[in-house]
Write a protein that holds these residues in place. Sequence first.
Motif, mmCIF file in Angstrom:
data_model
loop_
_atom_site.group_PDB
_atom_site.id
_atom_site.type_symbol
_atom_site.label_atom_id
_atom_site.label_comp_id
_atom_site.label_asym_id
_atom_site.label_seq_id
_atom_site.Cartn_x
_atom_site.Cartn_y
_atom_site.Cartn_z
ATOM 1 N N LYS A 5 0.835 -1.210 0.000
ATOM 2 C CA LYS A 5 0.000 0.000 0.000
ATOM 3 C C LYS A 5 0.865 1.255 0.000
ATOM 4 N N ARG A 6 1.905 1.209 0.811
ATOM 5 C CA ARG A 6 2.791 2.378 0.914
ATOM 6 C C ARG A 6 3.462 2.675 -0.436
ATOM 7 N N LEU A 7 3.987 1.615 -1.069
ATOM 8 C CA LEU A 7 4.674 1.836 -2.346
ATOM 9 C C LEU A 7 3.672 2.288 -3.416
ATOM 10 N N ALA A 8 2.473 1.697 -3.389
ATOM 11 C CA ALA A 8 1.450 2.109 -4.365
ATOM 12 C C ALA A 8 1.094 3.576 -4.159
ATOM 13 N N SER A 9 0.993 3.984 -2.892
ATOM 14 C CA SER A 9 0.608 5.386 -2.638
ATOM 15 C C SER A 9 1.737 6.337 -3.005
ATOM 16 N N GLU A 10 2.952 5.819 -3.122
ATOM 17 C CA GLU A 10 4.075 6.662 -3.548
ATOM 18 C C GLU A 10 4.280 6.606 -5.065
ATOM 19 N N GLY A 11 3.380 5.946 -5.767
ATOM 20 C CA GLY A 11 3.414 5.998 -7.233
ATOM 21 C C GLY A 11 4.098 4.835 -7.926
ATOM 22 N N TYR A 12 4.515 3.829 -7.172
ATOM 23 C CA TYR A 12 5.083 2.647 -7.823
ATOM 24 C C TYR A 12 3.936 1.819 -8.408
ATOM 25 N N ARG A 13 4.236 1.061 -9.466
ATOM 26 C CA ARG A 13 3.288 0.077 -9.972
ATOM 27 C C ARG A 13 3.578 -1.218 -9.216
ATOM 28 N N VAL A 14 2.735 -1.514 -8.242
ATOM 29 C CA VAL A 14 3.053 -2.592 -7.294
ATOM 30 C C VAL A 14 2.460 -3.926 -7.753
ATOM 31 N N VAL A 15 3.306 -4.942 -7.689
ATOM 32 C CA VAL A 15 2.888 -6.312 -7.964
ATOM 33 C C VAL A 15 3.156 -7.137 -6.711
ATOM 34 N N VAL A 16 2.116 -7.803 -6.260
ATOM 35 C CA VAL A 16 2.238 -8.669 -5.091
ATOM 36 C C VAL A 16 2.296 -10.105 -5.578
ATOM 37 N N THR A 17 3.187 -10.914 -4.985
ATOM 38 C CA THR A 17 3.139 -12.330 -5.335
ATOM 39 C C THR A 17 2.599 -13.124 -4.155
ATOM 40 N N CYS A 18 1.958 -14.205 -4.518
ATOM 41 C CA CYS A 18 1.225 -15.013 -3.542
ATOM 42 C C CYS A 18 1.423 -16.477 -3.917
ATOM 43 N N ALA A 19 1.553 -17.338 -2.911
ATOM 44 C CA ALA A 19 1.853 -18.743 -3.204
ATOM 45 C C ALA A 19 0.594 -19.535 -3.494
ATOM 46 N N PRO A 20 0.452 -20.090 -4.706
ATOM 47 C CA PRO A 20 -0.752 -20.864 -4.997
ATOM 48 C C PRO A 20 -0.875 -22.080 -4.090
ATOM 49 N N VAL A 21 0.299 -22.667 -3.732
ATOM 50 C CA VAL A 21 0.280 -23.877 -2.933
ATOM 51 C C VAL A 21 -0.337 -23.634 -1.543
ATOM 52 N N PHE A 22 -0.256 -22.396 -1.085
ATOM 53 C CA PHE A 22 -0.845 -22.054 0.215
ATOM 54 C C PHE A 22 -2.302 -21.605 0.033
ATOM 55 N N GLU A 23 -2.737 -21.636 -1.205
ATOM 56 C CA GLU A 23 -4.125 -21.356 -1.603
ATOM 57 C C GLU A 23 -4.586 -19.934 -1.304
ATOM 58 N N CYS A 24 -3.716 -19.128 -0.726
ATOM 59 C CA CYS A 24 -4.055 -17.722 -0.459
ATOM 60 C C CYS A 24 -5.537 -17.585 -0.085
ATOM 61 N N PRO A 25 -5.963 -18.145 1.031
ATOM 62 C CA PRO A 25 -7.393 -18.277 1.305
ATOM 63 C C PRO A 25 -8.169 -16.958 1.276
ATOM 64 N N ASN A 26 -7.515 -15.879 1.690
ATOM 65 C CA ASN A 26 -8.266 -14.624 1.774
ATOM 66 C C ASN A 26 -7.951 -13.669 0.618
ATOM 67 N N LEU A 27 -7.435 -14.218 -0.469
ATOM 68 C CA LEU A 27 -6.918 -13.331 -1.520
ATOM 69 C C LEU A 27 -8.016 -12.492 -2.191
ATOM 70 N N ASP A 28 -9.177 -13.115 -2.425
ATOM 71 C CA ASP A 28 -10.253 -12.356 -3.086
ATOM 72 C C ASP A 28 -10.681 -11.188 -2.204
ATOM 73 N N GLU A 29 -10.789 -11.458 -0.916
ATOM 74 C CA GLU A 29 -11.148 -10.415 0.038
ATOM 75 C C GLU A 29 -10.054 -9.340 0.063
ATOM 76 N N TRP A 30 -8.801 -9.785 0.034
ATOM 77 C CA TRP A 30 -7.652 -8.856 0.040
ATOM 78 C C TRP A 30 -7.735 -7.924 -1.176
ATOM 79 N N LYS A 31 -8.009 -8.520 -2.326
ATOM 80 C CA LYS A 31 -8.084 -7.721 -3.563
ATOM 81 C C LYS A 31 -9.239 -6.718 -3.479
ATOM 82 N N ARG A 32 -10.379 -7.197 -2.929
ATOM 83 C CA ARG A 32 -11.557 -6.332 -2.814
ATOM 84 C C ARG A 32 -11.250 -5.125 -1.912
ATOM 85 N N LEU A 33 -10.579 -5.405 -0.784
ATOM 86 C CA LEU A 33 -10.264 -4.323 0.161
ATOM 87 C C LEU A 33 -9.337 -3.288 -0.470
ATOM 88 N N ARG A 34 -8.324 -3.765 -1.195
ATOM 89 C CA ARG A 34 -7.361 -2.831 -1.791
ATOM 90 C C ARG A 34 -8.064 -1.952 -2.825
#
Length: 248
Positions: A21-50
Amino acid sequence: MSGRVAVVTGGAGGIGTEISKRLASEGYRVVVTCAPVFECPNLDEWKRLRKEEGFDIRVYDCDVTDFTSCKNAMELIEKEVGPVDVLVNCAGITRDAQLKNMTEQNWNDVIDTNLTSAFNVTKQVFVGMLDRGYGRIVNISSINGRKGQFGQANYSAAKAGIHGFTMAIAQEGVRKGVTVNSVSPGYIGTEMVKKIPEEALKKIVAQIPVGRLGRPDEIARVIAFLVHEDAGFITGANIDVNGGQFIH
Ligand code: NDP
């Protein structure tokens, strides 16, 4: 700010979210990586919040313990978003046990996710940074990689290894505009720390001179400082952010 591409591994985690969030607010094009094997259980919610907060942060699958997964992910990011100029190696796990009870799996999982991961990811973007004459890499270590911790031989070893990795590749990047630093958080109030039993956590907080756990945004502001274009004279360094735990 420049619109440079910043990749944050484990960027949807407790500390990673604030960094992103901090880097995005400073104007960087931010890419987050997430491990599929850990299934990122809350990822949809995370994306919605951002999105709700007004952040445009992209998310890519990448298992940091797997070299090929990192290669594929970084190639895709560079193709779809652009050359990676900023990398924050933040993914990490704990599998705590005293050495007498620590399994080989506990050891390997933690070394793979907290140390080998930094090689797996950095290797994919480092040459491009050298070729372009610009790069900012920050590796997240830990206070426990600086002083060791009972029940964390695996984690302390991996996080101490991050310091060696950081100082070595800082030397490889130093003439090419690529800085490499580490940040060693103390105890920060994320899910990782909430896993510590309440009584043990009380004892930990009692040892923090500031008298409380740190906040993820207090780590994020240090990262933003280190990856700034103006921070080119800081390399091979470690910044401790631990509420004064080394004042003794
Ligand atoms: P979290 O557990 O909240 O975040 C860790 C992140 O790492 C998660 O997003 C997780 O993804 C990701 N991750 C784990 N395994 C993998 C993998 N194989 N491939 C890709 N991503 C993976 O922890 P924190 O935010 O608290 O910690 C962030 C970093 O800070 C870690 O390196 C940690 O060691 C370090 N640190 C934390 C401290 C603290 O007090 N919290 C203190 C000192 C250092 P997923 O959600 O998909 O599992």
